[in-house]
Scaffold this active site. Structure first.
Site, PDB file in Angstrom:
ATOM      1  N   MET B   1       0.841  -1.199   0.000  1.00  0.00           N
ATOM      2  CA  MET B   1       0.000   0.000   0.000  1.00  0.00           C
ATOM      3  C   MET B   1       0.879   1.253   0.000  1.00  0.00           C
ATOM      4  O   MET B   1       1.895   1.259   0.667  1.00  0.00           O
ATOM      5  CB  MET B   1      -0.890   0.041   1.255  1.00  0.00           C
ATOM      6  CG  MET B   1      -1.871  -1.077   1.317  1.00  0.00           C
ATOM      7  SD  MET B   1      -3.401  -0.629   0.468  1.00  0.00           S
ATOM      8  CE  MET B   1      -4.133   0.504   1.655  1.00  0.00           C
ATOM      9  N   PRO B   2       0.487   2.269  -0.661  1.00  0.00           N
ATOM     10  CA  PRO B   2      -0.653   2.311  -1.557  1.00  0.00           C
ATOM     11  C   PRO B   2      -0.391   1.543  -2.853  1.00  0.00           C
ATOM     12  O   PRO B   2       0.753   1.279  -3.220  1.00  0.00           O
ATOM     13  CB  PRO B   2      -0.827   3.797  -1.837  1.00  0.00           C
ATOM     14  CG  PRO B   2       0.121   4.534  -0.975  1.00  0.00           C
ATOM     15  CD  PRO B   2       1.180   3.556  -0.600  1.00  0.00           C
ATOM     16  N   VAL B   3      -1.515   1.232  -3.540  1.00  0.00           N
ATOM     17  CA  VAL B   3      -1.458   0.648  -4.878  1.00  0.00           C
ATOM     18  C   VAL B   3      -1.963   1.707  -5.865  1.00  0.00           C
ATOM     19  O   VAL B   3      -3.044   2.268  -5.670  1.00  0.00           O
ATOM     20  CB  VAL B   3      -2.318  -0.618  -4.968  1.00  0.00           C
ATOM     21  CG1 VAL B   3      -2.369  -1.126  -6.404  1.00  0.00           C
ATOM     22  CG2 VAL B   3      -1.780  -1.700  -4.035  1.00  0.00           C
TER      23      VAL B   3
END
Lengths: 61, 61, 61, 61, 61, 61
Positions: B1-3
């Site tokens: 994360m984040p993606v």
């Protein structure tokens, strides 16, 4: 519902995909108490120049 | 994360993609105080007949 | 185009989001030679029980 | 906004896609009272070995 | 299939959503010659601090 | 990689989500011969007025 979307690199066989959607549908339906018939799985295959881990392209690993 | 998922039209070079994932990973990690190593970027390339702005296909612009 | 979708855990301030979309739009437009005005960014915030790294939920890390 | 993403199997003509994005943009803008010019549609075409209904691949139906 | 995903800002009524999914399902099935029963629509509602046009957050417009 | 995104209706417990991400990560890694540590799962929970099967909203079923 549920809808599962899988993004992965290219190169898996149809047999691998067949097993993948069977197992993921069965296990997800069991755990979430959903109907298997309502489930949808979508697979997006991308080449190694189209994904990155930690800022590094797949082609550079 | 984040993606981060990027959908864009086809035709960019590997060098452009390499710079893109480096810069977006570094800047996103800096602003969100996230670890670069945990970040993932996925690029979906689509042809000009597969996107539309304001109801008009890319091939018709 | 391009459209950027960011999935991240909840809790960032509006100021962080404002800087994030400004920087990502500017850098992406520069690298891909796209028009800033055409770019779209969508942010999906999810709680720590809704993402997993390596099979482990965010709430368990 | 809004952004519409359509995942469908390959094989539709450009004429079908042209009608699809025109109609979906017009109807969505009308119902949601959004500006047509701001709308984006992205189409992801996948082959029949990359989607499944009820745990069964498209190629096996 | 097809699966349609709509990302839009919050605040539409259930009546608007009901009309939206009815019309989009019917029109998409007609144009693509797909079965209505197989179609899925997923709506993702995001607040105005979670989307940007041209690098500018929705809350700043 | 791979990245799995699951869209489902609200209301599952943390225990169900924990089992879901464990099983899906393990099975996907096994079938695709991928590393579990590199896998990411993202869950998007939507209310019953935000999804439709066959043109009918979840709240109307």
């Amino acid at each position: 519902m549920p809808v599962i979307q899988i993004t992965m690199n290219k190169g898996r066989s149809v047999d691998q995909k067949r097993e993948l959607v069977e197992v993921l549908t069965r296990e997800t339906a069991r755990i979430l108490q959903a109907k298997e018939a309502n489930m949808r799985i979508l697979i997006y295959e991308i080449s190694d120049e189209n994904w990155a881990n930690g800022g590094k392209l797949g082609v550079d690993m």
